[in-house]
Design a protein around this motif. Structure first.
Motif, PDB file in Angstrom:
ATOM      1  N   PHE A  45      13.099 -28.747  65.531  1.00 38.40           N
ATOM      2  CA  PHE A  45      13.289 -27.507  64.681  1.00 38.40           C
ATOM      3  C   PHE A  45      14.312 -26.683  65.295  1.00 38.40           C
ATOM      4  O   PHE A  45      14.209 -26.571  66.507  1.00 38.40           O
ATOM      5  CB  PHE A  45      11.938 -26.955  64.308  1.00 38.40           C
ATOM      6  N   LEU A  46      15.149 -25.833  64.404  1.00 41.98           N
ATOM      7  CA  LEU A  46      16.086 -25.103  64.960  1.00 41.98           C
ATOM      8  C   LEU A  46      15.756 -23.616  64.713  1.00 41.98           C
ATOM      9  O   LEU A  46      16.337 -22.681  65.078  1.00 41.98           O
ATOM     10  CB  LEU A  46      17.366 -25.232  64.117  1.00 41.98           C
ATOM     11  N   ALA A  47      14.465 -23.292  64.030  1.00 43.22           N
ATOM     12  CA  ALA A  47      14.131 -21.910  63.644  1.00 43.22           C
ATOM     13  C   ALA A  47      12.670 -22.041  63.076  1.00 43.22           C
ATOM     14  O   ALA A  47      12.168 -23.189  63.006  1.00 43.22           O
ATOM     15  CB  ALA A  47      14.896 -21.224  62.578  1.00 43.22           C
ATOM     16  N   CYS A  48      11.975 -20.893  63.193  1.00 41.98           N
ATOM     17  CA  CYS A  48      10.742 -21.040  62.388  1.00 41.98           C
ATOM     18  C   CYS A  48      10.521 -19.646  61.664  1.00 41.98           C
ATOM     19  O   CYS A  48      11.019 -18.695  61.762  1.00 41.98           O
ATOM     20  CB  CYS A  48       9.536 -21.179  63.498  1.00 41.98           C
ATOM     21  N   GLY A  49       9.624 -19.806  60.704  1.00 38.20           N
ATOM     22  CA  GLY A  49       9.249 -18.398  59.898  1.00 38.20           C
ATOM     23  C   GLY A  49       8.436 -18.930  58.768  1.00 38.20           C
ATOM     24  O   GLY A  49       7.798 -19.951  58.628  1.00 38.20           O
ATOM     25  N   GLY A  50       8.281 -17.793  57.935  1.00 35.65           N
ATOM     26  CA  GLY A  50       7.496 -18.168  56.760  1.00 35.65           C
ATOM     27  C   GLY A  50       7.636 -16.762  55.864  1.00 35.65           C
ATOM     28  O   GLY A  50       8.528 -15.842  55.909  1.00 35.65           O
ATOM     29  N   MET A  51       6.634 -16.648  54.737  1.00 40.70           N
ATOM     30  CA  MET A  51       6.633 -15.499  53.885  1.00 40.70           C
ATOM     31  C   MET A  51       6.164 -14.190  54.686  1.00 40.70           C
ATOM     32  O   MET A  51       5.156 -14.247  55.523  1.00 40.70           O
ATOM     33  CB  MET A  51       5.675 -15.934  52.904  1.00 40.70           C
ATOM     34  N   ALA A  52       6.990 -13.198  54.561  1.00 33.44           N
ATOM     35  CA  ALA A  52       6.348 -11.785  55.005  1.00 33.44           C
ATOM     36  C   ALA A  52       5.128 -11.507  54.218  1.00 33.44           C
ATOM     37  O   ALA A  52       4.874 -12.004  53.209  1.00 33.44           O
ATOM     38  CB  ALA A  52       7.562 -10.907  54.806  1.00 33.44           C
ATOM     39  N   MET A  53       4.383 -10.962  54.663  1.00 33.33           N
ATOM     40  CA  MET A  53       3.917 -10.277  56.059  1.00 33.33           C
ATOM     41  C   MET A  53       3.450 -11.074  57.125  1.00 33.33           C
ATOM     42  O   MET A  53       3.471 -11.121  58.117  1.00 33.33           O
ATOM     43  CB  MET A  53       3.628  -8.918  55.779  1.00 33.33           C
ATOM     44  N   GLY A  54       2.309 -11.915  56.502  1.00 30.35           N
ATOM     45  CA  GLY A  54       1.546 -12.632  57.251  1.00 30.35           C
ATOM     46  C   GLY A  54       2.071 -13.727  58.299  1.00 30.35           C
ATOM     47  O   GLY A  54       1.490 -13.987  59.345  1.00 30.35           O
ATOM     48  N   SER A  55       3.490 -14.223  57.978  1.00 29.49           N
ATOM     49  CA  SER A  55       3.794 -15.171  59.014  1.00 29.49           C
ATOM     50  C   SER A  55       4.722 -14.137  60.221  1.00 29.49           C
ATOM     51  O   SER A  55       4.982 -14.915  61.376  1.00 29.49           O
ATOM     52  CB  SER A  55       4.953 -15.985  58.277  1.00 29.49           C
TER      53      SER A  55
ATOM     54  N   GLU B 156      16.668 -27.366  60.249  1.00 31.25           N
ATOM     55  CA  GLU B 156      14.971 -27.797  59.937  1.00 31.25           C
ATOM     56  C   GLU B 156      14.402 -26.457  60.556  1.00 31.25           C
ATOM     57  O   GLU B 156      14.561 -25.970  61.830  1.00 31.25           O
ATOM     58  CB  GLU B 156      14.866 -28.908  61.035  1.00 31.25           C
ATOM     59  N   VAL B 157      13.494 -26.122  59.565  1.00 32.18           N
ATOM     60  CA  VAL B 157      12.736 -24.721  59.935  1.00 32.18           C
ATOM     61  C   VAL B 157      11.118 -25.412  59.948  1.00 32.18           C
ATOM     62  O   VAL B 157      10.696 -25.641  58.797  1.00 32.18           O
ATOM     63  CB  VAL B 157      13.100 -23.742  58.800  1.00 32.18           C
ATOM     64  N   ILE B 158      10.586 -24.749  61.025  1.00 34.30           N
ATOM     65  CA  ILE B 158       9.100 -25.083  60.874  1.00 34.30           C
ATOM     66  C   ILE B 158       8.581 -24.005  60.007  1.00 34.30           C
ATOM     67  O   ILE B 158       8.810 -22.822  60.695  1.00 34.30           O
ATOM     68  CB  ILE B 158       8.512 -25.320  62.294  1.00 34.30           C
ATOM     69  N   VAL B 159       7.532 -23.866  59.332  1.00 39.32           N
ATOM     70  CA  VAL B 159       7.033 -22.822  58.403  1.00 39.32           C
ATOM     71  C   VAL B 159       5.715 -22.729  58.900  1.00 39.32           C
ATOM     72  O   VAL B 159       5.061 -23.767  59.250  1.00 39.32           O
ATOM     73  CB  VAL B 159       7.172 -23.275  57.191  1.00 39.32           C
ATOM     74  N   VAL B 160       5.287 -21.427  59.343  1.00 41.55           N
ATOM     75  CA  VAL B 160       4.065 -20.919  59.695  1.00 41.55           C
ATOM     76  C   VAL B 160       3.708 -20.122  58.445  1.00 41.55           C
ATOM     77  O   VAL B 160       4.277 -19.528  57.769  1.00 41.55           O
ATOM     78  CB  VAL B 160       4.114 -20.097  60.802  1.00 41.55           C
ATOM     79  N   GLU B 161       2.217 -20.061  58.321  1.00 44.91           N
ATOM     80  CA  GLU B 161       1.341 -19.544  57.260  1.00 44.91           C
ATOM     81  C   GLU B 161       0.073 -18.890  57.795  1.00 44.91           C
ATOM     82  O   GLU B 161      -0.642 -19.593  58.549  1.00 44.91           O
ATOM     83  CB  GLU B 161       1.258 -20.376  56.342  1.00 44.91           C
ATOM     84  N   ASP B 162      -0.238 -17.669  57.421  1.00 43.64           N
ATOM     85  CA  ASP B 162      -1.523 -16.969  58.022  1.00 43.64           C
ATOM     86  C   ASP B 162      -2.748 -17.231  57.123  1.00 43.64           C
ATOM     87  O   ASP B 162      -3.868 -16.976  57.504  1.00 43.64           O
ATOM     88  CB  ASP B 162      -1.316 -15.866  58.134  1.00 43.64           C
ATOM     89  N   VAL B 163      -2.572 -17.851  55.877  1.00 44.70           N
ATOM     90  CA  VAL B 163      -3.534 -18.022  55.004  1.00 44.70           C
ATOM     91  C   VAL B 163      -3.913 -19.515  54.360  1.00 44.70           C
ATOM     92  O   VAL B 163      -2.933 -19.911  54.026  1.00 44.70           O
ATOM     93  CB  VAL B 163      -3.479 -17.035  53.929  1.00 44.70           C
ATOM     94  N   VAL B 164      -5.025 -19.704  54.689  1.00 43.77           N
ATOM     95  CA  VAL B 164      -5.316 -21.187  54.024  1.00 43.77           C
ATOM     96  C   VAL B 164      -6.852 -21.167  53.434  1.00 43.77           C
ATOM     97  O   VAL B 164      -7.621 -20.610  54.265  1.00 43.77           O
ATOM     98  CB  VAL B 164      -5.298 -22.328  55.184  1.00 43.77           C
ATOM     99  N   THR B 165      -7.075 -21.301  52.383  1.00 43.16           N
ATOM    100  CA  THR B 165      -8.346 -20.993  51.645  1.00 43.16           C
ATOM    101  C   THR B 165      -8.903 -22.330  51.431  1.00 43.16           C
ATOM    102  O   THR B 165     -10.310 -22.548  51.163  1.00 43.16           O
ATOM    103  CB  THR B 165      -8.440 -20.262  50.460  1.00 43.16           C
ATOM    104  N   THR B 166      -8.068 -23.368  51.280  1.00 38.23           N
ATOM    105  CA  THR B 166      -8.916 -24.680  50.947  1.00 38.23           C
ATOM    106  C   THR B 166      -8.248 -26.010  51.671  1.00 38.23           C
ATOM    107  O   THR B 166      -7.161 -25.611  52.194  1.00 38.23           O
ATOM    108  CB  THR B 166      -8.906 -25.111  49.313  1.00 38.23           C
ATOM    109  N   ALA B 167      -8.921 -26.843  51.772  1.00 35.84           N
ATOM    110  CA  ALA B 167      -8.410 -28.068  52.717  1.00 35.84           C
ATOM    111  C   ALA B 167      -7.536 -29.080  51.611  1.00 35.84           C
ATOM    112  O   ALA B 167      -7.051 -29.955  52.013  1.00 35.84           O
ATOM    113  CB  ALA B 167      -9.338 -28.621  53.403  1.00 35.84           C
ATOM    114  N   SER B 168      -7.498 -28.511  50.428  1.00 33.92           N
ATOM    115  CA  SER B 168      -6.694 -29.499  49.478  1.00 33.92           C
ATOM    116  C   SER B 168      -5.219 -29.085  49.281  1.00 33.92           C
ATOM    117  O   SER B 168      -4.676 -28.432  50.029  1.00 33.92           O
ATOM    118  CB  SER B 168      -7.228 -29.649  48.056  1.00 33.92           C
TER     119      SER B 168
END
Length: 146
Positions: free
Chosen positions: A77-87, A134-146
């Motif tokens: 990966f050459l960078a990381c990030g996600g949707m503001a604000m949670g990431s 290639e960007v690795i995406v991080v996220e702060d909210v997961v509500t289901t396992a599906s």
């Protein structure tokens, strides 16, 4: 996997510390309405944890290890990030862990809407992204396992 069942790894210690922080600061046992409209009697508000310095360290170390595992099967990966604000705090945790190891890993955050002032950016940190990166995406909210 551990060769001896009583042997602890650094990763297990980091996870244990993170779980303690989550239990102490983030776990709420009360009725809440989720963004999906669903209801839950338990809510884990990770924001109460990931803005703490200790959690930033723990998350950065754990995310960096997981990123290396993914890269072993993928490409770097050459960078990381996600949707503001949670990431944003998660991105900072990962980029800082990479920096501690001498690895450049710029971060970025995507706004829901383009700014109407200044640079009018929709992606903050975009100047360090190369087309096709290639960007690795991080996220702060997961509500289901599906």
């Amino acid at each position: 996997m551990n060769e001896h069942p009583l042997e602890h790894t650094v990763e297990q210690d980091l996870l244990c510390s993170l779980r303690m922080l989550l239990k102490r600061y983030a776990l709420m046992r009360q009725p809440v309405t989720l963004a999906s409209g669903g209801a839950s009697s338990i809510y884990i508000d990770c924001r109460q944890v990931y803005f703490r310095g200790e959690a930033q360290f723990l998350l950065g170390e754990l995310f960096f290890k997981k990123m290396l595992e993914i890269e072993a099967l993928h490409k770097p990966f050459l960078a990381c990030g996600g949707m503001a604000m949670g990431s944003i705090p998660l991105t900072i945790a990962l980029t800082t862990a990479a920096f501690r190891r001498g690895r450049p890993l710029p971060g970025c955050a995507v706004r829901k809407e383009r700014k109407q002032h200044g640079t009018q950016s929709q992606i903050e940190g975009s100047s360090s992204l190369l087309k096709g990166s290639e960007v690795i995406v991080v996220e702060d909210v997961v509500t289901t396992a599906s």
